[in-house]
Design a protein around this motif. Structure first.
Motif, PDB file in Angstrom:
ATOM      1  N   TYR A 402      44.013  39.532  30.758  1.00 34.44           N
ATOM      2  CA  TYR A 402      42.884  38.887  31.305  1.00 34.44           C
ATOM      3  C   TYR A 402      42.626  38.327  32.302  1.00 34.44           C
ATOM      4  CZ  TYR A 402      42.488  39.873  25.472  1.00 34.44           C
ATOM      5  OH  TYR A 402      42.445  40.767  24.181  1.00 34.44           O
ATOM      6  N   GLU A 403      42.204  39.564  33.451  1.00 31.19           N
ATOM      7  CA  GLU A 403      42.074  39.036  34.378  1.00 31.19           C
ATOM      8  C   GLU A 403      41.168  37.947  34.384  1.00 31.19           C
ATOM      9  OE1 GLU A 403      43.846  39.998  36.667  1.00 31.19           O
ATOM     10  OE2 GLU A 403      45.393  40.912  35.623  1.00 31.19           O
ATOM     11  N   ALA A 404      41.120  36.933  35.196  1.00 34.44           N
ATOM     12  CA  ALA A 404      40.216  35.847  35.689  1.00 34.44           C
ATOM     13  C   ALA A 404      38.732  36.587  36.099  1.00 34.44           C
ATOM     14  CB  ALA A 404      40.923  35.010  36.593  1.00 34.44           C
ATOM     15  N   GLU A 405      38.935  37.418  37.256  1.00 37.84           N
ATOM     16  CA  GLU A 405      37.643  37.368  37.936  1.00 37.84           C
ATOM     17  C   GLU A 405      37.094  38.269  37.278  1.00 37.84           C
ATOM     18  OE1 GLU A 405      40.998  40.607  38.553  1.00 37.84           O
ATOM     19  OE2 GLU A 405      40.732  38.540  38.616  1.00 37.84           O
ATOM     20  N   ASP A 406      37.520  38.765  35.741  1.00 45.44           N
ATOM     21  CA  ASP A 406      36.237  39.124  34.924  1.00 45.44           C
ATOM     22  C   ASP A 406      36.176  38.805  33.535  1.00 45.44           C
ATOM     23  OD1 ASP A 406      37.194  42.418  36.000  1.00 45.44           O
ATOM     24  OD2 ASP A 406      38.750  42.182  34.350  1.00 45.44           O
ATOM     25  N   ALA A 407      35.902  37.211  33.151  1.00 46.27           N
ATOM     26  CA  ALA A 407      35.361  36.443  32.981  1.00 46.27           C
ATOM     27  C   ALA A 407      34.519  35.829  33.009  1.00 46.27           C
ATOM     28  CB  ALA A 407      36.609  35.152  32.659  1.00 46.27           C
ATOM     29  N   ALA A 408      33.540  35.182  32.426  1.00 46.91           N
ATOM     30  CA  ALA A 408      32.001  35.093  32.520  1.00 46.91           C
ATOM     31  C   ALA A 408      32.321  33.489  33.916  1.00 46.91           C
ATOM     32  CB  ALA A 408      31.310  34.513  31.434  1.00 46.91           C
ATOM     33  N   ARG A 409      32.190  33.147  33.996  1.00 45.58           N
ATOM     34  CA  ARG A 409      32.113  32.042  35.441  1.00 45.58           C
ATOM     35  C   ARG A 409      30.683  31.341  35.623  1.00 45.58           C
ATOM     36  NH1 ARG A 409      32.806  36.915  38.040  1.00 45.58           N
ATOM     37  NH2 ARG A 409      31.008  36.675  39.429  1.00 45.58           N
ATOM     38  N   THR A 410      31.506  30.325  35.539  1.00 47.90           N
ATOM     39  CA  THR A 410      29.991  28.762  36.266  1.00 47.90           C
ATOM     40  C   THR A 410      30.791  27.977  37.069  1.00 47.90           C
ATOM     41  OG1 THR A 410      29.751  28.104  33.605  1.00 47.90           O
ATOM     42  CG2 THR A 410      28.906  26.730  35.370  1.00 47.90           C
ATOM     43  N   SER A 411      30.268  28.175  38.316  1.00 49.23           N
ATOM     44  CA  SER A 411      30.587  27.065  39.554  1.00 49.23           C
ATOM     45  C   SER A 411      32.176  28.188  39.443  1.00 49.23           C
ATOM     46  CB  SER A 411      31.032  26.211  39.615  1.00 49.23           C
ATOM     47  OG  SER A 411      30.052  24.897  39.192  1.00 49.23           O
ATOM     48  N   ALA A 412      31.899  29.464  40.030  1.00 52.43           N
ATOM     49  CA  ALA A 412      33.804  29.778  39.838  1.00 52.43           C
ATOM     50  C   ALA A 412      32.692  30.731  40.769  1.00 52.43           C
ATOM     51  CB  ALA A 412      33.576  30.325  39.045  1.00 52.43           C
ATOM     52  N   VAL A 413      33.911  31.425  41.984  1.00 48.09           N
ATOM     53  CA  VAL A 413      33.597  32.571  42.561  1.00 48.09           C
ATOM     54  C   VAL A 413      35.179  33.490  42.898  1.00 48.09           C
ATOM     55  CG1 VAL A 413      34.743  32.077  45.043  1.00 48.09           C
ATOM     56  CG2 VAL A 413      32.814  34.072  45.053  1.00 48.09           C
ATOM     57  N   VAL A 414      34.986  34.813  42.571  1.00 48.39           N
ATOM     58  CA  VAL A 414      35.474  36.079  42.766  1.00 48.39           C
ATOM     59  C   VAL A 414      36.123  35.722  44.174  1.00 48.39           C
ATOM     60  CG1 VAL A 414      37.241  38.562  42.453  1.00 48.39           C
ATOM     61  CG2 VAL A 414      34.747  36.854  40.491  1.00 48.39           C
ATOM     62  N   ILE A 415      38.021  36.335  44.784  1.00 45.96           N
ATOM     63  CA  ILE A 415      38.162  36.361  45.798  1.00 45.96           C
ATOM     64  C   ILE A 415      39.482  37.025  45.705  1.00 45.96           C
ATOM     65  CG2 ILE A 415      39.212  34.948  47.866  1.00 45.96           C
ATOM     66  CD1 ILE A 415      38.120  32.683  46.718  1.00 45.96           C
ATOM     67  N   GLY A 416      39.381  38.446  46.837  1.00 43.90           N
ATOM     68  CA  GLY A 416      40.021  38.981  47.147  1.00 43.90           C
ATOM     69  C   GLY A 416      41.001  38.974  46.981  1.00 43.90           C
ATOM     70  N   ASN A 417      42.177  38.953  46.902  1.00 44.64           N
ATOM     71  CA  ASN A 417      43.887  38.617  47.182  1.00 44.64           C
ATOM     72  C   ASN A 417      44.982  39.509  47.319  1.00 44.64           C
ATOM     73  OD1 ASN A 417      46.593  37.362  47.250  1.00 44.64           O
ATOM     74  ND2 ASN A 417      45.456  35.384  46.061  1.00 44.64           N
ATOM     75  N   PRO A 418      45.801  40.256  47.746  1.00 43.12           N
ATOM     76  CA  PRO A 418      46.536  41.113  47.505  1.00 43.12           C
ATOM     77  C   PRO A 418      47.829  40.864  46.664  1.00 43.12           C
ATOM     78  CG  PRO A 418      46.738  40.206  49.662  1.00 43.12           C
ATOM     79  CD  PRO A 418      45.275  40.260  49.137  1.00 43.12           C
ATOM     80  N   HIS A 419      48.217  39.437  46.784  1.00 41.69           N
ATOM     81  CA  HIS A 419      49.134  39.118  45.904  1.00 41.69           C
ATOM     82  C   HIS A 419      48.741  38.995  44.058  1.00 41.69           C
ATOM     83  CE1 HIS A 419      51.109  39.717  49.107  1.00 41.69           C
ATOM     84  NE2 HIS A 419      50.853  38.758  50.043  1.00 41.69           N
ATOM     85  N   ALA A 420      47.835  39.059  43.780  1.00 44.29           N
ATOM     86  CA  ALA A 420      47.090  38.833  42.424  1.00 44.29           C
ATOM     87  C   ALA A 420      46.981  40.069  41.670  1.00 44.29           C
ATOM     88  CB  ALA A 420      45.596  38.494  42.518  1.00 44.29           C
ATOM     89  N   SER A 421      47.000  39.064  40.077  1.00 43.91           N
ATOM     90  CA  SER A 421      47.763  40.961  39.365  1.00 43.91           C
ATOM     91  C   SER A 421      46.697  41.649  39.477  1.00 43.91           C
ATOM     92  CB  SER A 421      47.101  40.354  38.450  1.00 43.91           C
ATOM     93  OG  SER A 421      47.380  41.148  37.239  1.00 43.91           O
ATOM     94  N   ASN A 422      45.847  41.754  39.984  1.00 45.81           N
ATOM     95  CA  ASN A 422      44.774  43.278  40.330  1.00 45.81           C
ATOM     96  C   ASN A 422      43.595  43.109  41.609  1.00 45.81           C
ATOM     97  OD1 ASN A 422      43.152  45.633  39.112  1.00 45.81           O
ATOM     98  ND2 ASN A 422      41.720  44.066  38.269  1.00 45.81           N
ATOM     99  N   ARG A 423      44.482  42.375  42.267  1.00 43.05           N
ATOM    100  CA  ARG A 423      43.941  42.167  44.311  1.00 43.05           C
ATOM    101  C   ARG A 423      43.081  41.208  43.837  1.00 43.05           C
ATOM    102  NH1 ARG A 423      45.132  46.703  47.151  1.00 43.05           N
ATOM    103  NH2 ARG A 423      46.569  48.374  45.827  1.00 43.05           N
TER     104      ARG A 423
END
Length: 521
Positions: A402-423
């Motif tokens: 379950y990708e972290a960027e797909d979870a519901a966020r509180t005081s969190a932000v999605v950041i691109g990273n080519p070395h992460a599982s799903n970029r």
């Protein structure tokens, strides 16, 4: 049909050539996959099921540039290699150079009799078009062909519906994108897009026709999806069957409130999908990402009793990958949030046809064959669909991650990273501010190992975890090679059905890539 209205949310061009490799190891502007052929898009595949040497053979069709017909390729080794068979051409208008079978092919094999057509017959539906003297499309004919010799020869069966007008004309009355299914009682149904109701206030609708004689003749048109007002363009209907015997229909909502967003509608009989003006259920993660344009919905018998519904698309909205290099999946019959998994082919999306209708096929070894068009890595050529190529790759898909960027966020932000599982990854604020909430479904609960992949930002940070409202003790950690990431394993007990996993902030802010579950023996 949206050749002029499907707007690209983001354009990426390659600075390197196409190469094979794992998606997470690729730079964002590099494609990966095996070259199959030149082709603009709209792939469709069938695995033959019949006695003899042809059993398991794969047949593939797609769009190509020009007026040569629909290319048909064959693989006798489960998609490892492909060979050109022939171009399937327009037989109804044979001898007329202005006509050709060109667009939106859909190939399938009949699993039961329909009319005088027998089980095992191959069906090919596609859009034949007529050009005027200037080479502009002015007429369309959704045609059906059959083959009883594994695709060696094809026979014209019927015209499903005809339309007219150049796609860019205001008064266009085109018809597009046939999708054929055989109902349980043997009747044949053809789903398609139609622009023939503009005068009634519908820019484009999704409709179907029914045949009681195996596709020789067709009944009256029935509207399945249509938004009044003359603006929205629902299109690209693809229908799949679920294990509870329901039918699921996907479509893109071009020029809707969120342009191109993919929605699903369900039916118990494949003929009644509710109020046409009801968009149905959106495909969207709790984190706000959603697939957009050119969707294909599939169901696979993996991961539990309900299996997995998977949607591919040309691009994504929200905070999703604009280049459309991930699939969206749901293992709860389409209910609740969706999750992403990296696609085996990592395409370049330099034009709207790159990734236009993709193939995903479950292999006997549990891996998935993926076929998609991709634009040229060269800047100017990448903008033109004529330079697109068809790529394919075979890889496992992890529906326990379950990708972290797909979870519901509180005081969190999605950041691109080519070395992460799903970029992409989520950066979580320190306690007590930040958290991610994963609302997941597991058909079978019990004891599991929960794995987190995370990375601190130079200051010590240990994630705190809660499972269904109960805090869980910190688990063992180890470095994930020399990547800089850390893997933490935690023993948890899950319920059958729905579970809520909360990953809280730590002493300092940190990055979370994903969480993953492994059942314990």
């Amino acid at each position: 049909m949206h050749r002029t209205t499907c707007h690209l949310a983001g354009v990426l061009f390659a600075v390197a050539g196409i190469s094979a490799g794992q998606a997470q190891d690729q730079a964002p502007d590099t494609a990966s996959g095996q070259f199959l052929a030149e082709g603009t898009g709209y792939a469709s595949v069938v695995r033959l099921s019949q006695p003899g040497d042809a059993n398991g053979r794969l047949l593939l069709v797609f769009e190509q540039n020009g007026m040569a017909g629909i290319p048909l390729y064959v693989s006798n080794d489960s998609g490892k290699t492909w060979h050109f068979m022939q171009n399937v051409v327009d037989q109804e208008h044979a001898g007329n150079a202005a006509w050709q079978l060109r667009w939106q092919p859909n190939i399938s094999q009949m699993r039961q009799d329909s009319g005088d057509l027998k089980h095992g017959t191959l069906l090919l539906a596609a859009n034949a078009t007529r050009n005027d003297a200037k080479g502009h499309v002015v007429e369309e004919d959704l045609q059906l062909y059959t083959s009883t010799d594994q695709g060696k020869t094809w026979h014209y069966r019927s015209s499903i519906v005809r339309g007219g007008g150049h796609p860019e004309d205001k008064d266009n009355h085109g018809v597009w994108e046939p999708n054929i299914h055989i109902l349980d009682d043997g009747r044949m149904v053809a789903y398609y897009s139609s622009e023939q109701h503009k005068g009634q206030g519908f820019n484009q609708i999704l409709a179907h026709k029914l045949s009681i004689d195996g596709g020789k003749t067709w009944g009256e048109e029935v509207m399945d999806v249509g938004m009044p007002g003359g603006v929205e363009r629902p299109g690209m209907a693809v229908v799949a069957r679920l294990p509870d015997h329901r039918y699921v229909l996907n479509f893109e909502d071009i020029d809707g409130p969120e342009n191109g967003k993919v929605h699903l509608k369900f039916s118990t009989d494949g003929l009644h999908f509710g109020d046409p003006a009801d968009r149905g259920a959106p495909v969207e993660t709790a984190g706000g990402a959603w697939p957009a344009a050119c969707p294909v919905v599939s169901w696979f018998p993996v991961g539990g009793a309900q299996g997995v519904i998977v949607v591919s698309a040309e691009r994504a909205g929200g905070n999703g990958d604009a280049a459309g290099r991930s699939f969206y999946w749901n293992n709860n019959g389409g209910k609740g949030p969706w999750w992403e998994v990296p696609a085996p082919v990592q395409k370049i999306t330099g034009n709207i046809h790159a990734g236009w209708t993709q193939v995903l096929l479950l292999q006997k070894d549990g891996s998935f064959l993926h076929i998609s068009s991709s634009s040229s890595p060269r800047l100017e050529q990448g903008r033109k669909a004529a330079y697109n190529v068809m790529l394919y790759a075979d890889a496992p898909l992890n529906f326990n991650r379950y990708e972290a960027e797909d979870a519901a966020r509180t005081s969190a932000v999605v950041i691109g990273n080519p070395h992460a599982s799903n970029r992409r990854m989520a950066r979580i604020a320190s306690a007590p501010y930040g958290k991610l909430q994963f609302d997941i479904h597991r058909d079978r609960g019990g004891a599991h190992v929960l794995r987190l992949r995370y990375e601190d930002l130079g200051f010590a940070a240990t994630p705190r975890i809660g499972v269904n409202g109960i805090s869980v003790a910190v688990g063992s950690s180890k470095a994930d090679g020399d990547s800089g990431w850390t893997l933490m394993d935690v023993r948890v007990n899950l319920k059958d059905g729905d579970n809520t996993i909360v990953v809280n902030g730590a002493e300092h802010a940190y990055d979370l890539d994903y969480i993953e579950f492994d059942p314990m023996p």
